[in-house]
Scaffold this active site. Sequence first.
Site, PDB file in Angstrom:
ATOM      1  N   THR A  50       0.861  -1.182   0.000  1.00 34.90           N
ATOM      2  CA  THR A  50       0.000   0.000   0.000  1.00 34.90           C
ATOM      3  C   THR A  50       0.897   1.231   0.000  1.00 34.90           C
ATOM      4  OG1 THR A  50      -0.125   0.378   2.401  1.00 34.90           O
ATOM      5  CG2 THR A  50      -1.594  -1.305   1.471  1.00 34.90           C
ATOM      6  N   CYS A  51       0.294   2.414   0.045  1.00 36.64           N
ATOM      7  CA  CYS A  51       1.100   3.633   0.035  1.00 36.64           C
ATOM      8  C   CYS A  51       1.956   3.758   1.287  1.00 36.64           C
ATOM      9  CB  CYS A  51       0.203   4.854  -0.115  1.00 36.64           C
ATOM     10  SG  CYS A  51      -1.053   5.023   1.166  1.00 36.64           S
ATOM     11  N   ASN A  52       1.519   3.151   2.383  1.00 33.34           N
ATOM     12  CA  ASN A  52       2.244   3.315   3.646  1.00 33.34           C
ATOM     13  C   ASN A  52       2.982   2.080   4.130  1.00 33.34           C
ATOM     14  OD1 ASN A  52       1.865   6.050   4.386  1.00 33.34           O
ATOM     15  ND2 ASN A  52      -0.274   5.612   4.840  1.00 33.34           N
ATOM     16  N   GLU A 115      -7.873   3.350  11.090  1.00 38.75           N
ATOM     17  CA  GLU A 115      -8.460   3.495   9.749  1.00 38.75           C
ATOM     18  C   GLU A 115      -8.888   2.137   9.210  1.00 38.75           C
ATOM     19  OE1 GLU A 115      -7.048   2.679   6.615  1.00 38.75           O
ATOM     20  OE2 GLU A 115      -4.944   2.254   7.026  1.00 38.75           O
ATOM     21  N   GLN A 117      -9.495   1.251   5.877  1.00 39.97           N
ATOM     22  CA  GLN A 117      -9.104   0.885   4.512  1.00 39.97           C
ATOM     23  C   GLN A 117      -8.151  -0.307   4.485  1.00 39.97           C
ATOM     24  OE1 GLN A 117      -6.976   3.955   2.422  1.00 39.97           O
ATOM     25  NE2 GLN A 117      -7.419   3.112   0.409  1.00 39.97           N
ATOM     26  N   GLY A 190       1.125  22.288   2.517  1.00 39.99           N
ATOM     27  CA  GLY A 190       2.251  21.576   3.127  1.00 39.99           C
ATOM     28  C   GLY A 190       2.104  20.080   2.950  1.00 39.99           C
ATOM     29  N   ALA A 191       3.170  19.460   2.413  1.00 39.84           N
ATOM     30  CA  ALA A 191       3.114  18.018   2.121  1.00 39.84           C
ATOM     31  C   ALA A 191       3.969  17.208   3.090  1.00 39.84           C
ATOM     32  CB  ALA A 191       3.564  17.763   0.683  1.00 39.84           C
TER      33      ALA A 191
END
Length: 432
Positions: A50-52, A115, A117, A190-191
């Site tokens: 996943t993205c994380n 979360e 997801q 801000g990222a």
Amino acid sequence: MQYLVVSFSHKNTDIVTREKLALSDDNKREDVATTLLQNPVINEAIILSTCNRIEIILSVKDPFSATEAVLKKLSEVSGINYEELEGRADIYEDNGAIHHVFSVASGLDSLVVGETQITGQIKDAYKEAYEKGWCGQKLGRVMHYAFKCSKEVRSSTDITRSPVSVASAAVSMAKEKLGNLGGMSALVVGAGEMGRLAAKHLISHGCNVILVGRDLEKTKTVAQEIDPDIRVEHVSNLQKLINSYRLLFSATSSKNPVITKDMVKEQSFDRYWFDMAVPRDIEEIYVARIHYFAVDDLKEIVNKNMAFREEQARNAYKIVGHHVNEFFKWLQTLEIDPIIKEIRKRAKDSALAELQKAIKKGYIPKEYEKSIEKLLHNAFNRFLHDPTKQLKAIADEPRADTIVEAIKFFFEIEEEVGLNRYKCEYYMNLRS
């Protein structure tokens, strides 16, 4: 049988490293799984990307050799040297591996704790592994218990309810002020870590997020990691953006304000601006219909909910620990069954062999064979009933290993049985 997880996540790797390690492409996952399963020490595999996080979940014969194989393959596909991966990876074995998988499935290891997801993502990873023949009964057992654990954590705790970070508190306050945020658009300036958290919380509430950053490529990468639908804008467009949307969340690392008085125009609608930065991103502005909240305004929500979240996390980890113990208890019962079955088979074979000898020698008439078979069957079942019951009863006790090994020795049973028990004790590492 041993379980192994090699884990790379937001806890031990940065965005760039996770991007290189990502196995989002079907062919990449196929390549990694095929290579690993060709290794004789690896029985089954599930790949979660996943993205994380990237989680390689395995059933193995030798954890050390299997870990080496995983890191070697990931080094090959990512271009990151082996030593760096070895230094960053979190390695979990057996009880630790099961606890980790259950915690991840329950959302307790996520960037935004609780979360939902991630559960769906694990289900997809399991479905792929099962359909492609990468995993079978061993990891299937783990997955079914993981989903059962996840369901109980969500139904029995309020782990997702109360925010304990500045970012989640800001979104919570926005929801308090505006009600349902679903369908609204929100600027996130801000990222960095705080901006990412704010974006994730906003998306979880159904917001359309516009992520604003100085480095457009980096901002695009961050947006892609969080949600492909996030719109990305360069900071040069900030003046136009802040005068177009009701919601703004700012968290840059700038030493000076990024939103100044001269950038702001009066509008006919209310605007809610949340300054999550220290030093502040937004200059003191007194403009009608702008409602401004700084970090100090959000701390009350954070502090109020911290004790509640800690209690919920404790409850959640208790549930995870319970399910880990139940899983191993159930697994051990399954592993004792082959020994019980083998003892019963040997008793039956010996009795029937002696019966045939007696018939052959004329001690017992042939016409009595079926009746005597039934008699013998009842006799050895009665004789083995109590030992069988006792053996199943001690499966969860430390002495089980010694007793089972003694039985295997006396009966010369070669069946592999792993009964090592682990006490499931984990310290919480609460993150917001």
